[in-house]
Design an enzyme around this catalytic site. Structure first.
Site, short mmCIF file in Angstrom:
data_model
loop_
_atom_site.label_atom_id
_atom_site.label_comp_id
_atom_site.label_asym_id
_atom_site.label_seq_id
_atom_site.Cartn_x
_atom_site.Cartn_y
_atom_site.Cartn_z
NE ARG B 54 0.40 0.92 3.50
CZ ARG B 54 1.42 1.69 3.74
NH1 ARG B 54 2.66 1.19 3.66
NH2 ARG B 54 1.30 2.96 4.07
N GLY B 55 0.29 2.40 -0.03
CA GLY B 55 1.06 3.64 -0.16
C GLY B 55 1.05 4.03 -1.62
CB ALA B 56 0.06 7.18 -3.34
NE ARG B 95 -6.54 0.80 -1.57
CZ ARG B 95 -5.57 1.15 -0.71
NH1 ARG B 95 -4.44 0.51 -0.67
NH2 ARG B 95 -5.76 2.14 0.14
CD GLN B 208 -2.81 1.95 7.19
OE1 GLN B 208 -3.30 2.41 8.23
NE2 GLN B 208 -3.51 1.78 6.09
CG ASP B 249 -3.20 7.99 -0.57
OD1 ASP B 249 -2.99 8.38 0.58
OD2 ASP B 249 -2.93 6.83 -0.97
CG ASN B 259 -2.22 11.33 3.40
OD1 ASN B 259 -1.69 10.50 2.66
ND2 ASN B 259 -1.82 11.49 4.65
CE LYS B 260 -4.80 5.18 5.12
NZ LYS B 260 -5.75 4.42 4.26
#
Lengths: 371, 371
Positions: B54-56, B95, B208, B249, B259-260
């Site tokens: 995960r993570g853009a 996603r 995370q 993101d 973002n998150k």
């Protein structure tokens, strides 16, 4: 309120044995309903510190009964006043933020000292604790009656759509003795047929929202949805929140309010999105000695283990504790933050709704300020 | 970066077998380091959807290799372009929020279609995925080099006291391929002997922060403390935070940044307490087609099970899943929120630091805007 079909309070005097106080041990909810006996001031101290019971109004009531149990314990001691005072100090130290605790204990110590014989000490402290419990229940009911007006107003603008209310932590009947503070208007609205839906902040690290508030609301049949503490801001951006109500652990005279950590973040988001933000509190949570709350209200720092470990139900239906952080990482665990009055739309109290300002509070409670 | 003494990336091509992509399966961190092989586009799809990776930026790189694996899979098919396009669509759906995903996949599909024979298709997609990976690593290193200037400036005002940096979620090397975005300046500062300390937001529901960021920082020897997502505002009130850095993101041209979930709440608190709030991002996370981000960036809604259940290490050192909400309570799980540009002090990119405005972004990336 009800668990299934049975009526419960969060704390009560045992039937046929006034020397035992009974509580629901909230550490096991929502997985198990465990009733526990408190027989000594030490029992009360542990119940407060380890959060068998929590929530500012309930902390006050439990502490009051703790002083009564100290009188019982030391009834044959020659220096009973001194022993009770010692027990009172022990109880006071357990939770520094909720002002209800110190207030209740101090009042009870005075009553103990004023009574000149042991029978009076016992009777008067018992009566005082019972009265405090009844006062808190009444205050919550009144908060509900005032708060329902706000919900009604929003509901009449929304038609058939439910009023979406966000709450943080548990300011429900489990945090008081009955009704709750933040939840009292919600219970009353639901019972009167107004359509409501509650966004329940999980409330890390102890998850009082998902474990207690969600459970309470579910038992009463109130539609609700659990969200993480991170989510409220986004829901407000999407206009999915009509109002926020939380409780208070201590409100200063200017309206600054210490409440469960994270409340301040929701207040900021509410302001940024023009969502009204209410604090529901009995006057027992107002600190009449404190002009402002920012940087003055003591904020409890709790064990970092509350962040490292979490309890849940395993697939074998057993409550298990698991570690959720790396072994080498430290954690920091503040219990509360302080929401500045400028972010609070209004306070909902047992005497009515007022602005979160000294003027607003003084208008409703002129007598308290004089005392 | 390092795990213990060994150098790792979050994703790499298997030594001596370029038809296998290897990843660290992040679902088991910090409890277990599991390496997993990805051999098909379906493997990549699952790895993205179930968040093995995960993570853009890493999502983009993994997706690019996913298209390359699709070319390999269909190398004997007569309608290979169609099959690869189908696989690309499957990968793109996993996603929706990170713009890196769609951008990388679209670019790879074009490269596939452009090559006229199968050998070229294989070689060109492999090269392109490798290049993207290298670009992302370089971008992160450059972000670190620009970002360290901000940390240095704060540090020189603080003397020997560490610079306290708050971050949300994981924008570390596990979210990219190496260095990280938000963490790159922190790693570089620490390596240059500047005293830093990181407040790691737990980042519910998937944690995370406490699972990945705390672990990463700990492996690199960087002082850090895990806090609940509720805590950052209070730390800022107490002047215990010098700066906030998070990843992105998807950032729109006006600087609005998805973002998150929960990032927005920290940005509000930073603004309210005059704490600078930075977004660190490679330009691959900028959506060049989007004028503004509020109410336009698609926000992923994930399975509510992520809120109901949590993984942790039991006292028998086994990873166990426990239920942490009442059985009858529903949950809602949005993955992201959008922080309005007005709350962002600056963007830290691979080409330098700029204001979170169209003007600021245009100045650094005039070429991207023309394309």
């Amino acid at each position: 309120m009800k668990i299934g079909d049975q009526y419960y309070q969060s704390l009560w005097v045992k039937e046929n044995d006034p020397e035992i106080i009974q509580i629901i041990d909230q550490r096991y909810l929502p997985f198990e309903i465990k009733i526990r006996n408190l027989k000594t001031p030490e029992d009360v101290s542990t119940a407060l510190e380890d959060m068998f019971v929590r929530g500012a109004p309930l902390i006050g009531v439990a502490a009051a009964f703790g002083v009564y149990l100290a009188v019982l314990k030391h009834r044959n001691s020659r220096n009973i006043n001194f022993k009770v005072k010692q027990a009172a100090e022990m109880i006071k130290k357990t939770r520094p933020t909720a002002v209800n605790l110190a207030n209740a204990v101090d009042r009870m110590v005075k009553i103990t000292e004023k009574a000149t014989n042991i029978d009076d000490k016992i009777q008067h402290t018992f009566d005082a604790a019972q009265n405090l419990m009844r006062e808190e229940v009444n205050a919550c009911r009144k908060i509900g009656e005032y708060g329902i007006k706000i919900i009604k107003r929003i509901s009449s603008n929304k038609g058939r759509d439910p009023v979406n209310i966000l709450t943080h932590c548990n300011a429900g009947w489990l945090a008081t003795v009955d009704y709750g503070t933040a939840t009292a208007p919600v219970y009353l609205a639901h019972d009167k047929g107004i359509s409501v839906h509650v966004w329940v902040d999980e409330t890390r690290p102890r998850n009082q929202g998902s474990r207690l508030t969600a459970w309470e609301l579910g038992q009463h049949g109130i539609p609700h949805t659990v969200i993480t503490d991170n989510t409220g801001g986004y829901l407000m951006q999407k206009e999915m929140v009509d109002m926020v109500i939380t409780g208070s652990d201590r409100t200063a005279l200017n309206g600054d309010t210490a409440n469960k950590i994270g409340t301040y973040l929701k207040a900021l988001a509410a302001k940024d999105n023009n969502v009204p933000f209410y604090i529901a509190l009995p006057s027992s949570s107002i600190d009449w000695t404190l002009k402002k709350g920012l940087n003055t209200i003591p904020v409890e720092q709790r064990d970092q283990a509350e962040i490292h470990y979490i309890d849940g139900l395993s697939d074998k239906n057993i409550i298990e504790k698991v570690r959720i952080t790396p072994q080498f990482s430290p954690a920091l665990n503040y219990g509360f933050d302080v929401t500045p009055a400028r972010l609070i739309t209004a306070l909902i109290t047992e005497r009515g709704i007022c602005k979160a300002t000294s003027k607003g509070i003084m208008k409703l409670f002129p007598d308290k300020l004089l005392s």
